[in-house]
Design a protein around this motif. Structure first.
Motif, PDB file in Angstrom:
ATOM      1  N   SER A 131     -17.246  19.610   4.200  1.00 49.17           N
ATOM      2  CA  SER A 131     -17.277  19.957   5.622  1.00 49.17           C
ATOM      3  C   SER A 131     -16.451  21.211   5.891  1.00 49.17           C
ATOM      4  N   ARG A 132     -15.263  21.303   5.261  1.00 49.75           N
ATOM      5  CA  ARG A 132     -14.422  22.485   5.446  1.00 49.75           C
ATOM      6  C   ARG A 132     -15.112  23.737   4.912  1.00 49.75           C
ATOM      7  N   ILE A 133     -15.734  23.607   3.739  1.00 50.99           N
ATOM      8  CA  ILE A 133     -16.456  24.744   3.155  1.00 50.99           C
ATOM      9  C   ILE A 133     -17.596  25.173   4.069  1.00 50.99           C
ATOM     10  N   PHE A 134     -18.327  24.179   4.594  1.00 46.82           N
ATOM     11  CA  PHE A 134     -19.441  24.460   5.497  1.00 46.82           C
ATOM     12  C   PHE A 134     -18.977  25.258   6.717  1.00 46.82           C
ATOM     13  N   TYR A 135     -17.917  24.794   7.378  1.00 53.13           N
ATOM     14  CA  TYR A 135     -17.463  25.460   8.603  1.00 53.13           C
ATOM     15  C   TYR A 135     -16.811  26.810   8.305  1.00 53.13           C
ATOM     16  N   ALA A 136     -16.164  26.929   7.132  1.00 54.45           N
ATOM     17  CA  ALA A 136     -15.563  28.211   6.778  1.00 54.45           C
ATOM     18  C   ALA A 136     -16.642  29.270   6.566  1.00 54.45           C
ATOM     19  N   ILE A 137     -17.692  28.912   5.817  1.00 50.00           N
ATOM     20  CA  ILE A 137     -18.798  29.845   5.579  1.00 50.00           C
ATOM     21  C   ILE A 137     -19.522  30.145   6.878  1.00 50.00           C
ATOM     22  N   PHE A 138     -19.754  29.100   7.672  1.00 52.18           N
ATOM     23  CA  PHE A 138     -20.470  29.263   8.934  1.00 52.18           C
ATOM     24  C   PHE A 138     -19.702  30.177   9.885  1.00 52.18           C
ATOM     25  N   SER A 139     -18.383  30.006   9.957  1.00 54.33           N
ATOM     26  CA  SER A 139     -17.554  30.835  10.842  1.00 54.33           C
ATOM     27  C   SER A 139     -17.623  32.298  10.426  1.00 54.33           C
ATOM     28  N   TYR A 140     -17.504  32.541   9.124  1.00 55.74           N
ATOM     29  CA  TYR A 140     -17.508  33.916   8.636  1.00 55.74           C
ATOM     30  C   TYR A 140     -18.858  34.592   8.844  1.00 55.74           C
ATOM     31  N   MET A 141     -19.918  33.874   8.522  1.00 46.54           N
ATOM     32  CA  MET A 141     -21.245  34.484   8.560  1.00 46.54           C
ATOM     33  C   MET A 141     -21.776  34.666   9.978  1.00 46.54           C
ATOM     34  N   THR A 142     -21.234  33.930  10.939  1.00 44.37           N
ATOM     35  CA  THR A 142     -21.711  34.052  12.321  1.00 44.37           C
ATOM     36  C   THR A 142     -20.692  34.726  13.237  1.00 44.37           C
ATOM     37  N   ASP A 143     -19.537  35.128  12.675  1.00 42.95           N
ATOM     38  CA  ASP A 143     -18.470  35.745  13.470  1.00 42.95           C
ATOM     39  C   ASP A 143     -18.076  34.892  14.663  1.00 42.95           C
ATOM     40  N   THR A 144     -18.027  33.578  14.436  1.00 43.10           N
ATOM     41  CA  THR A 144     -17.597  32.650  15.471  1.00 43.10           C
ATOM     42  C   THR A 144     -16.486  31.765  14.903  1.00 43.10           C
ATOM     43  N   LYS A 145     -15.739  31.150  15.788  1.00 38.92           N
ATOM     44  CA  LYS A 145     -14.675  30.253  15.355  1.00 38.92           C
ATOM     45  C   LYS A 145     -15.185  28.829  15.388  1.00 38.92           C
ATOM     46  N   GLN A 146     -15.404  28.259  14.211  1.00 39.05           N
ATOM     47  CA  GLN A 146     -15.894  26.898  14.095  1.00 39.05           C
ATOM     48  C   GLN A 146     -14.736  25.979  13.708  1.00 39.05           C
ATOM     49  N   ASP A 147     -14.764  24.769  14.234  1.00 41.23           N
ATOM     50  CA  ASP A 147     -13.690  23.811  14.005  1.00 41.23           C
ATOM     51  C   ASP A 147     -14.255  22.603  13.270  1.00 41.23           C
ATOM     52  N   SER A 148     -13.783  22.364  12.045  1.00 40.50           N
ATOM     53  CA  SER A 148     -14.301  21.247  11.248  1.00 40.50           C
ATOM     54  C   SER A 148     -13.899  19.890  11.816  1.00 40.50           C
ATOM     55  N   SER A 149     -12.938  19.861  12.751  1.00 40.99           N
ATOM     56  CA  SER A 149     -12.520  18.590  13.347  1.00 40.99           C
ATOM     57  C   SER A 149     -13.413  18.186  14.518  1.00 40.99           C
ATOM     58  N   ILE A 150     -14.360  19.052  14.894  1.00 44.39           N
ATOM     59  CA  ILE A 150     -15.259  18.771  16.018  1.00 44.39           C
ATOM     60  C   ILE A 150     -16.695  18.685  15.517  1.00 44.39           C
ATOM     61  N   ALA A 151     -17.383  17.626  15.902  1.00 42.93           N
ATOM     62  CA  ALA A 151     -18.792  17.456  15.523  1.00 42.93           C
ATOM     63  C   ALA A 151     -19.623  17.276  16.795  1.00 42.93           C
ATOM     64  N   ASN A 152     -20.452  16.235  16.829  1.00 44.31           N
ATOM     65  CA  ASN A 152     -21.333  16.028  17.988  1.00 44.31           C
ATOM     66  C   ASN A 152     -20.654  15.268  19.128  1.00 44.31           C
ATOM     67  N   PHE A 153     -19.685  14.433  18.788  1.00 46.31           N
ATOM     68  CA  PHE A 153     -19.078  13.526  19.762  1.00 46.31           C
ATOM     69  C   PHE A 153     -18.384  14.304  20.872  1.00 46.31           C
ATOM     70  N   GLY A 154     -18.721  13.926  22.101  1.00 49.52           N
ATOM     71  CA  GLY A 154     -18.120  14.565  23.262  1.00 49.52           C
ATOM     72  C   GLY A 154     -18.870  14.163  24.512  1.00 49.52           C
ATOM     73  N   ILE A 155     -18.400  14.651  25.658  1.00 47.76           N
ATOM     74  CA  ILE A 155     -19.079  14.409  26.925  1.00 47.76           C
ATOM     75  C   ILE A 155     -19.406  15.755  27.560  1.00 47.76           C
ATOM     76  N   TYR A 156     -20.611  15.856  28.130  1.00 47.59           N
ATOM     77  CA  TYR A 156     -21.138  17.134  28.591  1.00 47.59           C
ATOM     78  C   TYR A 156     -21.786  16.945  29.958  1.00 47.59           C
ATOM     79  N   HIS A 157     -21.497  17.868  30.855  1.00 43.72           N
ATOM     80  CA  HIS A 157     -22.140  17.797  32.173  1.00 43.72           C
ATOM     81  C   HIS A 157     -23.624  18.141  32.026  1.00 43.72           C
ATOM     82  N   SER A 158     -24.413  17.561  32.910  1.00 43.78           N
ATOM     83  CA  SER A 158     -25.866  17.725  32.802  1.00 43.78           C
ATOM     84  C   SER A 158     -26.305  19.186  32.925  1.00 43.78           C
ATOM     85  N   ARG A 159     -25.551  20.003  33.658  1.00 40.40           N
ATOM     86  CA  ARG A 159     -25.954  21.404  33.783  1.00 40.40           C
ATOM     87  C   ARG A 159     -25.735  22.144  32.459  1.00 40.40           C
ATOM     88  N   CYS A 160     -24.737  21.712  31.681  1.00 43.19           N
ATOM     89  CA  CYS A 160     -24.547  22.294  30.345  1.00 43.19           C
ATOM     90  C   CYS A 160     -25.691  21.893  29.422  1.00 43.19           C
TER      91      CYS A 160
END
Length: 307
Positions: free
Chosen positions: A133-162
């Motif tokens: 998982s760490r390798i996945f997010y490290a490669i993903f962060s570098y290749m997309t120039d975004t900050k990805q967090d391996s401690s965050i996955a799908n779980f969360g709460i989201y407003h309907s407009r989002c």
């Protein structure tokens, strides 16, 4: 409807009933209208039969059966399309995402946030799973120039407009965590407990994670193309530099005859580089071709308790 809980189901015949019971127990503390949407993603076991049994007893539980295995993030999309709640909770079905954290996420959202991501402070996964998982997010962060967090996955709460904004994205390749963050809005993280998997093993192997990472790099960034452009420019510079060195040596009598090794290595190296570049460009063209087909992201075979 106040809250919708969406969970993709795969190889979960032994735990889906416990999942629903724990969600119901914790939703009683909130005293709001809610629905539970279980999306069976072409599971090879008897998960759908279990969902049918649950839906026959509980009218707050909606069952959706996809026509085949489309993948976790496509199953999530199917559930989000059908969700009616003002707030939508997305969670995995393996009970590592703890239902008792749903009230905490909801109360945090009421502080003025549109998206509250569950941050796993201590992951109860095996060493190889956490490493991959760490390798996945490290490669993903570098290749997309975004900050990805391996401690965050799908779980969360989201407003309907989002969720509505995310569903408006017509990306053929879906990756829920990145797409939800891309929408913007007011976001925050909430540290949560992470439980051990209740049954079975994760279906995400290291190979599948690498494939997921590569597909999302292609979908969210053109950086691989720019890396190849820079690589080609470096090779060209080194080739010109080597040419001057060989000319200098030739005119000074160091080189008396053409070198077979140098010629052979140069041809094979440059040929491999060209093929690699063409391959990456070809992948982008292929993904573009897939998108132009405009095929549905998923197909629902059966539904229960959904009007």
């Amino acid at each position: 409807m106040k809250i919708s809980i969406v969970s993709p189901v795969y190889k979960a015949e032994n735990i889906v009933e416990q999942l629903v019971k724990e969600i119901q127990d914790n939703m009683q503390h909130l005293d709001v209208d809610y629905e539970i949407i279980l999306v069976e993603d072409g599971s090879p076991d008897h998960s759908w039969q279990k969902i049918e049994q649950i839906c026959s007893k509980e009218n707050t539980v909606i069952g959706l059966k996809l026509s085949r295995n489309f993948g976790q993030h496509y199953a999530i999309t199917a559930g989000l399309d059908k969700a009616k709640g003002e707030w939508i909770v997305v969670m995995d079905c393996d009970l590592q995402d703890r239902p008792d954290e749903i009230p905490n996420l909801y109360y945090k959202a009421l502080e003025g946030y549109d998206l509250v991501f569950a941050q796993r402070t201590l992951r109860n996964d095996g060493f190889l799973k956490k490493l991959s998982s760490r390798i996945f997010y490290a490669i993903f962060s570098y290749m997309t120039d975004t900050k990805q967090d391996s401690s965050i996955a799908n779980f969360g709460i989201y407003h309907s407009r989002c969720i509505k904004a995310m569903l408006s994205m017509n990306d053929h390749i879906r990756f829920f965590p990145t797409m939800s963050r891309w929408t913007g809005f007011n976001q925050t993280k909430l540290p949560v407990k992470h439980a051990e998997r209740a049954d079975g093993a994760s279906s995400y192997s290291f190979r599948r994670l690498l494939k997921l990472a590569f597909n999302n790099m292609i979908a969210f960034s053109d950086k691989p193309l720019w890396i190849m452009v820079k690589f080609g420019a470096i090779i060209s510079f080194l080739s010109v530099l080597a040419g001057f060195i060989y000319l200098y040596q030739y005119f000074n009598g160091v080189i008396t005859e053409p070198g077979f090794t140098t010629l052979t290595v140069s041809i094979w190296f440059l040929s491999g580089t060209i093929i690699l570049m063409l391959g990456i460009v070809g992948i982008y063209v292929g993904k573009t071709f897939e998108s132009t087909k405009e095929r549905p992201l998923y197909i629902i075979d059966k539904s229960i308790n959904y009007e």
